[in-house]
Design an enzyme around this catalytic site. Structure first.
Site, mmCIF file in Angstrom:
data_model
loop_
_atom_site.group_PDB
_atom_site.id
_atom_site.type_symbol
_atom_site.label_atom_id
_atom_site.label_comp_id
_atom_site.label_asym_id
_atom_site.label_seq_id
_atom_site.Cartn_x
_atom_site.Cartn_y
_atom_site.Cartn_z
ATOM 1 N N ARG A 100 17.413 -9.459 -21.025
ATOM 2 C CA ARG A 100 16.461 -9.568 -22.130
ATOM 3 C C ARG A 100 15.249 -8.666 -21.896
ATOM 4 N NH1 ARG A 100 15.816 -16.015 -21.994
ATOM 5 N NH2 ARG A 100 16.192 -15.576 -19.781
ATOM 6 N N LYS B 121 11.144 -13.401 -17.598
ATOM 7 C CA LYS B 121 11.302 -14.297 -16.452
ATOM 8 C C LYS B 121 10.160 -14.123 -15.457
ATOM 9 C CE LYS B 121 14.046 -16.862 -15.946
ATOM 10 N NZ LYS B 121 14.016 -18.271 -16.450
ATOM 11 N N TYR C 1 7.979 -16.792 -18.972
ATOM 12 C CA TYR C 1 8.498 -18.061 -18.443
ATOM 13 C C TYR C 1 8.223 -18.068 -16.942
ATOM 14 C CZ TYR C 1 11.072 -18.870 -22.796
ATOM 15 O OH TYR C 1 11.417 -19.093 -24.106
ATOM 16 N N HIS D 49 8.119 -21.384 -14.837
ATOM 17 C CA HIS D 49 8.887 -22.465 -14.190
ATOM 18 C C HIS D 49 8.464 -22.635 -12.722
ATOM 19 C CE1 HIS D 49 11.482 -22.983 -17.650
ATOM 20 N NE2 HIS D 49 11.762 -21.699 -17.659
ATOM 21 N N GLU E 261 6.839 -21.882 -21.303
ATOM 22 C CA GLU E 261 7.482 -23.197 -21.378
ATOM 23 C C GLU E 261 6.505 -24.368 -21.403
ATOM 24 O OE1 GLU E 261 7.139 -22.463 -16.922
ATOM 25 O OE2 GLU E 261 7.579 -21.260 -18.715
ATOM 26 N N ASP F 104 16.503 -24.372 -14.084
ATOM 27 C CA ASP F 104 15.264 -23.588 -13.989
ATOM 28 C C ASP F 104 14.042 -24.479 -13.781
ATOM 29 O OD1 ASP F 104 15.034 -24.623 -16.537
ATOM 30 O OD2 ASP F 104 15.050 -22.694 -17.566
#
Length: 370
Positions: free
Chosen positions: A16, A74, A93, A95, A117, A269
């Protein structure tokens, strides 16, 4: 002029990209400078020329990371930690509960980390997580059906069965966006689906859209002990925003599952909700533990990068515009849900669940910004 950097993703099998040419044009039209690392969009089928035609500057990795606002898909990988710095806002993101080393790097560098998130609306919805959760849920059913096939290590059960032969039993843990999409698609494939959640209210709200062989059940530990061993396909879809996912399925339950049954742990994740889950990649997606196939890819939507990129940018672009155009302090006033997105600021942790996961005292996000 504020600058926005878009580095190429380097996490394993991550195809992505954090911006599209249409999104780029929108930012450029607002007087913002967009720096896209060369070949950043190649995995999603977007070439450098498309970005350049939209007004982006095609740059090196170093130049992309040198922007005021860096947008990614990410969390930064270890080889990217050296690019983190105090005067940068990183929007991606994160995480951090699952990747504490990333949290440590953000804190040490003083980088402001805004996590997609954990951006949360007043009604509890997670607008920047929702599209990827929808995609991950649908992929979970699709991948699970594929892995049940004998050539792929499964038990040889057709997910929808056929005339006179029972379908697969699919148990979905969690009735949020991931779980509901997984359950709906599995039911559409004629599987026998049991959707479990601890919230009767959530299950009641979904009843109107229930179809096929789909049953919703209020979950508890004793019920899990009875049902998990009966599953042909178990899909873990629980979420604690910003925090580590609860372990709902222990090792003993896994040992009792059918030989060559399948677990798809979408919660990986956030640490995973199955005790035996180990994070895997798209290249090597499964590991067999106690005779059960475990699929726990940490970036599931990366398997469909064109769809995922378009869906992601459709929800992140308004936030990129306000953060780059007005600065973070004004952005959180205009978009108060961004406050919950603040995970780290100037060496402090600003999200209570992230702080708990990292075992660090939290600070209020507004105090961090001042």
């Amino acid at each position: 002029m504020a600058s926005i950097g878009v580095p190429k993703e380097i996490k394993a099998d991550e195809l992505r990209v954090a911006l599209t040419p249409d999104g780029t044009r929108e930012l450029v039209n607002q007087g913002l400078e967009v720096r896209v690392q060369s070949k950043a969009g190649a995995g999603a089928g977007i070439d450098d020329e498309a970005f350049a035609n939209a007004g982006a500057k095609i740059v090196t990795r170093e130049e992309a990371w040198a922007a005021h606002l860096v947008v990614k898909v990410k969390e930064p990988q270890e080889e990217e930690f050296g690019f983190l710095r105090r005067d940068m806002v990183l929007f991606t993101y994160l995480h951090l509960a699952a990747y504490p080393k990333v949290g440590e790097a953000l804190i040490a560098s003083g980088t402001t980390g805004v996590a997609y998130e954990t951006v949360q609306m007043e009604n509890g919805s997670l607008p920047l997580l929702a599209p990827m959760s929808e995609i991950a849920g649908r992929l979970a059913a699709q991948v699970g059906a594929h892995l049940l096939e004998r050539p792929h290590g499964g038990s040889g059960v057709l997910i929808g069965g056929c005339t006179g032969v029972r379908p697969a039993r699919v148990i979905v843990l969690g009735a949020g966006t991931v779980g509901w999409n997984a359950a709906r698609l599995a039911a559409a494939m004629d599987a026998e689906v049991m959707l479990l959640d601890r919230s009767p209210e959530r299950l009641r709200n979904l009843e109107a859209d229930r179809r096929g062989r789909l049953t919703s059940v209020v979950s508890n530990h004793a019920l899990l002990e009875r049902l998990v061993p009966t599953a042909d396909l178990l899909i873990g879809a629980v979420l604690t925003p910003g925090g580590r996912a609860p372990t709902l399925v222990n090792e003993q339950m896994v040992k009792q599952m059918k030989k060559n049954s399948v677990i798809v742990d979408v919660a990986i994740d956030q640490g995973g909700c199955v005790a035996t889950s180990l994070e895997t990649t798209h290249t090597n997606p499964t590991v067999n533990i106690h005779g059960v196939q475990h699929y726990a890819v940490g970036n599931m939507p990366g398997a469909v990068p064109f769809t995922s990129t378009e869906a992601l940018v459709s929800v992140t672009l308004p936030y990129i515009l306000v953060m780059a155009g007005r600065g973070l302090e004004e952005a959180v006033t205009e978009r108060p849900e961004l406050l919950s997105g603040l995970n780290t600021v100037k060496g402090s942790v600003c999200h209570p669940r992230v702080a708990r996961a990292l075992n660090i005292p939290p600070r209020h996000p507004m105090a961090c910004l001042r």
